[in-house]
Design an enzyme around this catalytic site. Structure first.
Site, PDB file in Angstrom:
ATOM      1  N   ASP A   1       0.814  -1.328  -0.050  1.00 12.84           N
ATOM      2  CA  ASP A   1       0.156  -0.057  -0.194  1.00 12.84           C
ATOM      3  C   ASP A   1       0.765   1.341   0.100  1.00 12.84           C
ATOM      4  O   ASP A   1       0.774   2.792  -0.485  1.00 12.84           O
ATOM      5  CB  ASP A   1      -0.937  -0.318   1.377  1.00 12.84           C
ATOM      6  CG  ASP A   1      -0.556  -0.216   2.208  1.00 12.84           C
ATOM      7  OD1 ASP A   1       1.256  -0.320   2.876  1.00 12.84           O
ATOM      8  OD2 ASP A   1      -1.020  -0.192   3.364  1.00 12.84           O
TER       9      ASP A   1
ATOM     10  N   ARG B   1      -9.583   1.948   6.967  1.00 15.05           N
ATOM     11  CA  ARG B   1      -8.475   1.860   5.723  1.00 15.05           C
ATOM     12  C   ARG B   1     -10.481   1.121   4.662  1.00 15.05           C
ATOM     13  O   ARG B   1      -9.926   1.068   3.369  1.00 15.05           O
ATOM     14  CB  ARG B   1      -8.970   0.010   5.912  1.00 15.05           C
ATOM     15  CG  ARG B   1      -7.784  -0.816   7.004  1.00 15.05           C
ATOM     16  CD  ARG B   1      -7.526  -1.617   7.143  1.00 15.05           C
ATOM     17  NE  ARG B   1      -7.056  -2.766   8.257  1.00 15.05           N
ATOM     18  CZ  ARG B   1      -5.261  -2.159   8.296  1.00 15.05           C
ATOM     19  NH1 ARG B   1      -3.857  -1.973   6.800  1.00 15.05           N
ATOM     20  NH2 ARG B   1      -4.802  -2.750   9.063  1.00 15.05           N
TER      21      ARG B   1
END
Length: 174
Positions: free
Chosen positions: A98, A163
């Site tokens: 990420d 998230r």
């Protein structure tokens, strides 16, 4: 202490860039199969979207490592929580992350995975924070280069929250 989230990359911007990255990987690996290794948990959102946009055959595996704990800065101590299920021997591996921050975690992880005999190995990240780099890491595919701010969304979290945001935002503390 309360947090506010300021959007820095919209959902449309993130989606468009992931599509472009998938097309580039498909061109680079034409005629081959790629094995995506997702660094959990944050990388899962990005990897799923990326895999859908890669036109060559794709296989997936997952690995969980941490160097953050519940803090907003890397501790520098890398801990493997879940190792891979499959062998990397002879595969064209793309490690999907990420964010690349200090480089400590990725440097350690890439060295570890290289010892497992892949045919090739590349690093793909949605976000890159080069200003925070402490250990050099070669990123082959970068979604966005961002400033040294603590970001959430699209898999990135603060203390396991945020998230699920469909965009990238900066956490601002009151």
């Amino acid at each position: 202490m309360a947090e506010n989230i300021k959007v820095i990359l919209t959902e449309a911007e993130v989606d468009a860039r992931i599509k472009s990255m998938g097309e580039q990987i498909s061109r680079d690996y034409a005629g081959k199969q790629v094995h995506l290794v997702c660094v959990l948990k944050g990388g899962s959102f990005f990897m799923c979207e990326l895999a859908k946009r890669i036109s060559v055959p794709v296989s997936l595996d997952f690995m969980s490592v941490t160097s953050y704990g519940k803090d907003t800065k890397s501790s520098g101590v890398v801990k493997i929580i879940k190792d891979l299920d499959d062998s990397l021997k002879g595969k064209h591996v793309i490690v999907v992350e990420d964010i690349v921050d200090s480089g400590r975690t990725l440097s350690y992880l890439l060295e570890l995975l290289q010892q497992r005999g892949p045919a090739s190995m590349a690093l793909c990240t949605l976000l890159d924070k080069p200003d925070r780099r402490v250990v050099p890491v070669n990123v082959d595919y970068t979604g966005f280069e961002i400033p040294d701010k603590f970001v959430v969304g699209y898999g990135l979290d603060y203390n396991q929250r945020y998230r699920n945001l469909p965009y990238i935002g900066v956490v601002e503390f009151d």
